[in-house]
Scaffold this active site. Sequence first.
Site, mmCIF file in Angstrom:
data_model
loop_
_atom_site.group_PDB
_atom_site.id
_atom_site.type_symbol
_atom_site.label_atom_id
_atom_site.label_comp_id
_atom_site.label_asym_id
_atom_site.label_seq_id
_atom_site.Cartn_x
_atom_site.Cartn_y
_atom_site.Cartn_z
ATOM 1 N N HIS A 109 -36.684 -12.828 -29.831
ATOM 2 C CA HIS A 109 -37.310 -13.946 -30.822
ATOM 3 C C HIS A 109 -36.603 -15.240 -30.830
ATOM 4 O O HIS A 109 -36.944 -15.890 -31.719
ATOM 5 C CB HIS A 109 -37.410 -12.990 -32.291
ATOM 6 C CG HIS A 109 -35.927 -12.675 -32.744
ATOM 7 N ND1 HIS A 109 -35.313 -11.594 -32.263
ATOM 8 C CD2 HIS A 109 -35.083 -13.476 -33.397
ATOM 9 C CE1 HIS A 109 -34.003 -11.545 -32.692
ATOM 10 N NE2 HIS A 109 -33.863 -12.815 -33.357
ATOM 11 N N ALA B 183 -40.727 0.779 -17.569
ATOM 12 C CA ALA B 183 -40.756 -0.467 -16.738
ATOM 13 C C ALA B 183 -39.762 -0.252 -15.374
ATOM 14 O O ALA B 183 -40.106 -0.800 -14.356
ATOM 15 C CB ALA B 183 -39.769 -1.366 -17.621
#
Length: 597
Positions: free
Chosen positions: A85, A204
């Site tokens: 972020h 992933a």
Amino acid sequence: MPDSNARLRQPVVVVLGHVDSGKTSLLDALRGTAVQAREVGGITQEIGASFFPLETLERICGPLLDRAGGGVRIPGLLMIDTPGHAVFSNLRLRGGSAADIAVVVVDVLKGLENQTLESIDILRQRKVPFLVALNKIDMIRGWKKGSKGQLHSVMKEQSPEWGDELEERLYNVVGGLSRLGFKSDAYYRVKEFREQVTIVPVSARTHVGIPELLAVLIGLSQQFLGGRLSASEGARWGKGIILEMQEETGIGSTANIILTEGHLGVGDSIALVRKDGAFKSKVKALFMPKPLDEMRDPRDKFTPVDEVYAAAGVKLVSADLAGVVAGTSVASFGGDADFDSLKRDMERELTDVLVKTENMGVIVKAASVGGLEALLRMLEERGIPVRKADLGDITKNDIVDAGVVGDHDPYLAAILGFDSKILPEAKEFVGSTPIFISGVIYEVIDNYATWAEAKRESDQKGALSSLTRPCRLHVLPHAFFRRSGPAVFGVEVEAGLLKPKVRVMGKDGRELGTVEQIQDNGKPVTEARQGDKVAISVDGPTLGRQVKEEDTIYSMPTSHDARVLRTKYISSLTPGEAEALEEIIAIKSPSDPLFGF
């Protein structure tokens, strides 16, 4: 390069999540899956982003794209490469975000963690839709090694134990999102994508679920972002966001930007923003990264381009980049009238975030406008006042300002820094000034709040220790051990806390003497609490005269102590202490009407 006349531009996608949730691994998996399909176009590395063209997405997703409905109309996806972020906070536009949609990565074994919550909070504030990549499903017990293929088929291959645990952990996330006000479910159960947050289980590490994640991302983008993604036909002027400033060997100062609107070319006039305002400049050069297989010399990793079209990540070079603020806008323009309008808007964006008051509050610093904006919003939500909010590293003046606050409110005399550091010349002035720095906004605020609460409790304990605490004692029968000089007798603490050297009085308010010592089973103790039965020695009274069996006696705080306890520390008193204090005030008030007031 995307066609500037495309009906829809590619959406800007940002990947967010907690540390170790697998953000980087997911980005690597997305790129790796695309590289495997590069005979159909592959991916194009851009500055701070990867562009996934439509042909590559179709190759990866195959029939899964049928769920997108009406055919795929976006030219691809622009995926912001830098996870977290900190960069996302700079993808800001006035009233919203330059990111069109987000992927929030959640570790299936850990659920929603602090940075995840922080990311979702920023997404909510910026009105950015998101989906959840529930990562590491291959770490759930019972996963069959070597599982490959479409997610739906792979899930059917797993053991019942694995399926049960996935459902349990998935619904932990569903419950967490519900508490945040979001309806959600697994993508294969979602009925209304506009009303529910879509959760896609992925691995992933094994790339299972990656095609499904991309397919859902494409479907959501073109179903719900159509108006936002409409590319203006032949748009001339460009607008973007500066993600970060970087020094590059052989190039000098550069700005990594995401172009969100229009077109930008070498030689264009542009408006940029420093702390002292917006100014004119020229695009001296634009660079894109060379493909990895062409990057033989690490000092020669960029290739110049003449122009770019939105949405794109590009490295911009200008002669005037010193002092330009990350998180601010960059825009091209035509004449002076256009610049004057841009200047007003761009400066307003900056001044709306900066704070400078004479109020008592914390000092806030951040490396970028977006970071500062996000930090200030969260401080406001926590009810923490701010005296000054500025960009850059922590200076001597910031420390001086915190000292000024400390003279009035020591619990606000702190400096909070998001992605900032203390300048070398300021370090010698830090002294006892508390400074909280982190690359995670929640950590900055939580660490400050923990410190302030601990300091407040410590200060209260210190202040309370200097006051006579309210206490009510019952004199036990058959427990007179010495009549006087000093009198030694047994009591039960009915309410409050008794300590040595405290004066005591009878129910009539007359002083009996001072408690010299407290003993429990013949051993001295430093205090006696409610319910304790102890022997006390009091210098003053004679047992049988001033003190009798079954009497009630009280500690004897001064009027000042009683007032401070009533007004400042009443919340720190136990219910028994508060009750005893009111009885003491009632006993003393006939002779001193202002006692305790």
